[in-house]
Every structure is written in C-alpha cells, then in structure tokens.
Design a protein around this motif. Structure first.
Motif, PDB file in Angstrom:
ATOM      1  N   ALA A  56       0.826  -1.208   0.000  1.00 36.90           N
ATOM      2  CA  ALA A  56       0.000   0.000   0.000  1.00 36.90           C
ATOM      3  C   ALA A  56       0.862   1.260   0.000  1.00 36.90           C
ATOM      4  O   ALA A  56       0.402   2.332  -0.388  1.00 36.90           O
ATOM      5  CB  ALA A  56      -0.916   0.013   1.217  1.00 36.90           C
ATOM      6  N   PHE A  57       2.114   1.141   0.408  1.00 37.23           N
ATOM      7  CA  PHE A  57       3.004   2.296   0.484  1.00 37.23           C
ATOM      8  C   PHE A  57       3.859   2.469  -0.768  1.00 37.23           C
ATOM      9  O   PHE A  57       4.817   3.227  -0.759  1.00 37.23           O
ATOM     10  CB  PHE A  57       3.932   2.171   1.696  1.00 37.23           C
ATOM     11  N   VAL A  58       3.526   1.787  -1.838  1.00 32.76           N
ATOM     12  CA  VAL A  58       4.345   1.799  -3.037  1.00 32.76           C
ATOM     13  C   VAL A  58       4.286   3.146  -3.774  1.00 32.76           C
ATOM     14  O   VAL A  58       5.216   3.490  -4.501  1.00 32.76           O
ATOM     15  CB  VAL A  58       3.965   0.617  -3.964  1.00 32.76           C
ATOM     16  N   THR A  59       3.246   3.920  -3.577  1.00 34.49           N
ATOM     17  CA  THR A  59       3.116   5.180  -4.328  1.00 34.49           C
ATOM     18  C   THR A  59       4.109   6.246  -3.878  1.00 34.49           C
ATOM     19  O   THR A  59       4.573   7.028  -4.701  1.00 34.49           O
ATOM     20  CB  THR A  59       1.701   5.743  -4.211  1.00 34.49           C
ATOM     21  N   VAL A  60       4.437   6.276  -2.600  1.00 32.94           N
ATOM     22  CA  VAL A  60       5.355   7.311  -2.110  1.00 32.94           C
ATOM     23  C   VAL A  60       6.737   7.180  -2.737  1.00 32.94           C
ATOM     24  O   VAL A  60       7.252   8.151  -3.291  1.00 32.94           O
ATOM     25  CB  VAL A  60       5.424   7.299  -0.567  1.00 32.94           C
ATOM     26  N   PRO A  61       7.367   5.992  -2.696  1.00 34.18           N
ATOM     27  CA  PRO A  61       8.671   5.896  -3.349  1.00 34.18           C
ATOM     28  C   PRO A  61       8.607   6.121  -4.856  1.00 34.18           C
ATOM     29  O   PRO A  61       9.539   6.678  -5.432  1.00 34.18           O
ATOM     30  CB  PRO A  61       9.148   4.477  -3.041  1.00 34.18           C
ATOM     31  N   LEU A  62       7.505   5.713  -5.480  1.00 35.21           N
ATOM     32  CA  LEU A  62       7.380   5.923  -6.923  1.00 35.21           C
ATOM     33  C   LEU A  62       7.301   7.411  -7.258  1.00 35.21           C
ATOM     34  O   LEU A  62       7.987   7.894  -8.161  1.00 35.21           O
ATOM     35  CB  LEU A  62       6.151   5.190  -7.471  1.00 35.21           C
ATOM     36  N   LEU A  63       6.482   8.148  -6.517  1.00 37.61           N
ATOM     37  CA  LEU A  63       6.373   9.590  -6.772  1.00 37.61           C
ATOM     38  C   LEU A  63       7.681  10.324  -6.478  1.00 37.61           C
ATOM     39  O   LEU A  63       8.079  11.226  -7.222  1.00 37.61           O
ATOM     40  CB  LEU A  63       5.232  10.182  -5.944  1.00 37.61           C
ATOM     41  N   GLU A  64       8.353   9.922  -5.415  1.00 38.45           N
ATOM     42  CA  GLU A  64       9.636  10.566  -5.098  1.00 38.45           C
ATOM     43  C   GLU A  64      10.702  10.191  -6.106  1.00 38.45           C
ATOM     44  O   GLU A  64      11.557  11.014  -6.435  1.00 38.45           O
ATOM     45  CB  GLU A  64      10.079  10.202  -3.684  1.00 38.45           C
ATOM     46  N   PHE A  65      10.649   8.974  -6.618  1.00 39.00           N
ATOM     47  CA  PHE A  65      11.571   8.573  -7.675  1.00 39.00           C
ATOM     48  C   PHE A  65      11.369   9.432  -8.913  1.00 39.00           C
ATOM     49  O   PHE A  65      12.325   9.948  -9.491  1.00 39.00           O
ATOM     50  CB  PHE A  65      11.374   7.089  -8.013  1.00 39.00           C
ATOM     51  N   LEU A  66      10.115   9.617  -9.316  1.00 37.20           N
ATOM     52  CA  LEU A  66       9.830  10.419 -10.507  1.00 37.20           C
ATOM     53  C   LEU A  66      10.186  11.885 -10.301  1.00 37.20           C
ATOM     54  O   LEU A  66      10.724  12.540 -11.198  1.00 37.20           O
ATOM     55  CB  LEU A  66       8.361  10.260 -10.901  1.00 37.20           C
ATOM     56  N   ALA A  67       9.894  12.424  -9.118  1.00 40.85           N
ATOM     57  CA  ALA A  67      10.227  13.827  -8.841  1.00 40.85           C
ATOM     58  C   ALA A  67      11.737  14.039  -8.801  1.00 40.85           C
ATOM     59  O   ALA A  67      12.246  15.020  -9.355  1.00 40.85           O
ATOM     60  CB  ALA A  67       9.594  14.262  -7.520  1.00 40.85           C
ATOM     61  N   ALA A  68      12.462  13.131  -8.165  1.00 42.87           N
ATOM     62  CA  ALA A  68      13.918  13.260  -8.111  1.00 42.87           C
ATOM     63  C   ALA A  68      14.536  13.070  -9.494  1.00 42.87           C
ATOM     64  O   ALA A  68      15.501  13.756  -9.847  1.00 42.87           O
ATOM     65  CB  ALA A  68      14.496  12.254  -7.118  1.00 42.87           C
ATOM     66  N   LEU A  69      13.974  12.162 -10.284  1.00 43.15           N
ATOM     67  CA  LEU A  69      14.462  11.952 -11.642  1.00 43.15           C
ATOM     68  C   LEU A  69      14.226  13.193 -12.501  1.00 43.15           C
ATOM     69  O   LEU A  69      15.091  13.595 -13.283  1.00 43.15           O
ATOM     70  CB  LEU A  69      13.781  10.732 -12.251  1.00 43.15           C
ATOM     71  N   PHE A  70      13.062  13.827 -12.346  1.00 38.11           N
ATOM     72  CA  PHE A  70      12.781  15.059 -13.087  1.00 38.11           C
ATOM     73  C   PHE A  70      13.753  16.169 -12.688  1.00 38.11           C
ATOM     74  O   PHE A  70      14.296  16.870 -13.550  1.00 38.11           O
ATOM     75  CB  PHE A  70      11.345  15.515 -12.846  1.00 38.11           C
ATOM     76  N   LEU A  71      13.983  16.339 -11.399  1.00 37.82           N
ATOM     77  CA  LEU A  71      14.902  17.392 -10.973  1.00 37.82           C
ATOM     78  C   LEU A  71      16.344  17.071 -11.350  1.00 37.82           C
ATOM     79  O   LEU A  71      17.117  17.985 -11.654  1.00 37.82           O
ATOM     80  CB  LEU A  71      14.784  17.639  -9.473  1.00 37.82           C
ATOM     81  N   LEU A  72      16.714  15.804 -11.351  1.00 39.28           N
ATOM     82  CA  LEU A  72      18.049  15.423 -11.823  1.00 39.28           C
ATOM     83  C   LEU A  72      18.207  15.798 -13.287  1.00 39.28           C
ATOM     84  O   LEU A  72      19.213  16.385 -13.686  1.00 39.28           O
ATOM     85  CB  LEU A  72      18.262  13.921 -11.626  1.00 39.28           C
ATOM     86  N   PHE A  73      17.195  15.507 -14.080  1.00 41.25           N
ATOM     87  CA  PHE A  73      17.223  15.882 -15.495  1.00 41.25           C
ATOM     88  C   PHE A  73      17.232  17.398 -15.663  1.00 41.25           C
ATOM     89  O   PHE A  73      17.982  17.936 -16.479  1.00 41.25           O
ATOM     90  CB  PHE A  73      16.020  15.269 -16.217  1.00 41.25           C
ATOM     91  N   ALA A  74      16.423  18.107 -14.867  1.00 37.08           N
ATOM     92  CA  ALA A  74      16.333  19.564 -14.991  1.00 37.08           C
ATOM     93  C   ALA A  74      17.645  20.237 -14.619  1.00 37.08           C
ATOM     94  O   ALA A  74      18.099  21.154 -15.306  1.00 37.08           O
ATOM     95  CB  ALA A  74      15.196  20.094 -14.112  1.00 37.08           C
ATOM     96  N   TYR A  75      18.256  19.803 -13.532  1.00 35.57           N
ATOM     97  CA  TYR A  75      19.522  20.409 -13.116  1.00 35.57           C
ATOM     98  C   TYR A  75      20.674  19.999 -14.025  1.00 35.57           C
ATOM     99  O   TYR A  75      21.573  20.790 -14.296  1.00 35.57           O
ATOM    100  CB  TYR A  75      19.853  20.045 -11.671  1.00 35.57           C
ATOM    101  N   ALA A  76      20.675  18.752 -14.511  1.00 30.32           N
ATOM    102  CA  ALA A  76      21.765  18.280 -15.348  1.00 30.32           C
ATOM    103  C   ALA A  76      21.766  18.944 -16.718  1.00 30.32           C
ATOM    104  O   ALA A  76      22.825  19.212 -17.283  1.00 30.32           O
ATOM    105  CB  ALA A  76      21.689  16.766 -15.504  1.00 30.32           C
ATOM    106  N   THR A  77      20.590  19.218 -17.262  1.00 30.28           N
ATOM    107  CA  THR A  77      20.504  19.849 -18.574  1.00 30.28           C
ATOM    108  C   THR A  77      20.338  21.363 -18.485  1.00 30.28           C
ATOM    109  O   THR A  77      20.126  22.003 -19.509  1.00 30.28           O
ATOM    110  CB  THR A  77      19.334  19.263 -19.373  1.00 30.28           C
ATOM    111  N   LYS A  78      20.413  21.903 -17.286  1.00 33.77           N
ATOM    112  CA  LYS A  78      20.248  23.342 -17.027  1.00 33.77           C
ATOM    113  C   LYS A  78      18.878  23.840 -17.496  1.00 33.77           C
ATOM    114  O   LYS A  78      18.720  24.972 -17.925  1.00 33.77           O
ATOM    115  CB  LYS A  78      21.376  24.135 -17.649  1.00 33.77           C
ATOM    116  N   PHE A  79      17.897  22.961 -17.419  1.00 31.82           N
ATOM    117  CA  PHE A  79      16.509  23.282 -17.752  1.00 31.82           C
ATOM    118  C   PHE A  79      15.973  24.334 -16.795  1.00 31.82           C
ATOM    119  O   PHE A  79      15.174  25.188 -17.171  1.00 31.82           O
ATOM    120  CB  PHE A  79      15.680  21.996 -17.665  1.00 31.82           C
ATOM    121  N   ASN A  80      16.446  24.293 -15.556  1.00 29.29           N
ATOM    122  CA  ASN A  80      15.980  25.243 -14.548  1.00 29.29           C
ATOM    123  C   ASN A  80      16.439  26.668 -14.837  1.00 29.29           C
ATOM    124  O   ASN A  80      15.795  27.617 -14.418  1.00 29.29           O
ATOM    125  CB  ASN A  80      16.438  24.813 -13.158  1.00 29.29           C
TER     126      ASN A  80
END
Length: 171
Positions: A56-80
């Motif tokens: 039942a707790f599977v959504t929290v790690p999934l959402l945090e994985f996606l959010a961290a992956l998005f910010l990793l991509f944003a910071y790495a490509t200077k999207f921010n």
C-alpha cells in the motif's frame, strides 16, 4: 554493396542517449550526488515495497523517484536556468522536506507492522532515504538562507531610492 545504412549510423543514436545522462561535472557535484542517491534509493524502496506485504506504500517511493528523476534531469541539462518563473530551490526544498517526513513515517510502519523480509528491507532503505532527503533539505535551506542574507544587504539601498521617487500619497 547491399548496405543501406552507413557504417557510422549508430553515432547519432549514441550521442542522443549520452545527452540524456548528466554531465561528469554535475554528477560529481554535491547536488548531483545527492539527486543520484535520491533516485537510486527511491527506486530500491519502490521495488522493495512492491514485493512486500506493505504494498500500500508503493506510491510514495514511486512519486519521489519520478520527482527526483525530473529534478536530476532539470539540473543536469540546465533546464531550470531557462525557466526562471519557477522557484526551483523552493520546489526542491519542499520536495525534500515532504519526502523525508513521509519516508520516515512509512518506514516506521513497514518495519514495525509487517514481518516479511521485503517490508523490513523497504523500511531500512526508507530510513536511508530519509537521511539523504533530510541532508538535501538541510543543505538547500543553508543555501537559501545565505542567499537571502546576501540579497537583503545588497537590496537595501535600491529600495530606499525607490521610496524617494515613488508617487504615493502615503507620506
């Protein structure tokens, strides 16, 4: 004679795939290492929770994985840097605060309530994720505090000049 593709046809595909990966400079920086650790730990926690009785707790790690992956991509490509309208450090700070609190809560529940091994592993990885997210929001908070201290000192004089030349009738 029958080759349709040129021998170097794989080169553009490789460069496209390599452009999606973070650069060495960013990956070796403190922020890059923290984001990579957050992505990895969130994914491991997701897999452990998916295989456990505490699914039942599977959504929290999934959402945090996606959010961290998005910010990793944003910071790495200077999207921010291209989208200045968003408050990137504040979004990152709020993501880390909520992630550390929620990971801590679900890890306590997974370790104490469920007895299977994968729930225990998910709880342990959740506690490690809590520490990494807490370290990240502590560092972001210190950077924001230093930025506001420097901004407060340098913006003190222009605000006085703006008050002198304003057309308000409040005087």
């Amino acid at each position: 004679m029958g080759d349709i593709e040129a021998p170097d046809s794989n080169q553009p595909r490789q460069s496209i795939l390599l452009s999606l990966l973070p650069s060495k400079e960013f990956a070796s920086s403190r922020k890059g290492m923290l984001l990579i650790a957050e992505v990895a730990l969130s994914f491991i926690s997701f897999v452990c929770f998916a295989a456990s009785a505490a699914a039942a707790f599977v959504t929290v790690p999934l959402l945090e994985f996606l959010a961290a992956l998005f910010l990793l991509f944003a910071y790495a490509t200077k999207f921010n840097e291209r989208f200045k309208g968003f408050l990137w450090p504040l979004m990152d700070f709020m993501r880390c605060v909520t992630a550390s609190i929620i990971f801590f809560i679900i890890s306590i529940i997974a370790v104490s309530k469920y007895g299977d091994g994968s729930s225990k592993a998910a709880g342990i990885f959740g506690f490690i994720s809590t520490i990494v997210f807490a370290l990240d929001f502590y560092l972001i908070f210190n950077e924001l505090a230093n930025f506001l201290k420097q901004g407060g000192e340098s913006n003190d004089e222009p605000s006085r000049q703006q008050d002198e030349f304003s057309d308000s009738d409040s005087d």
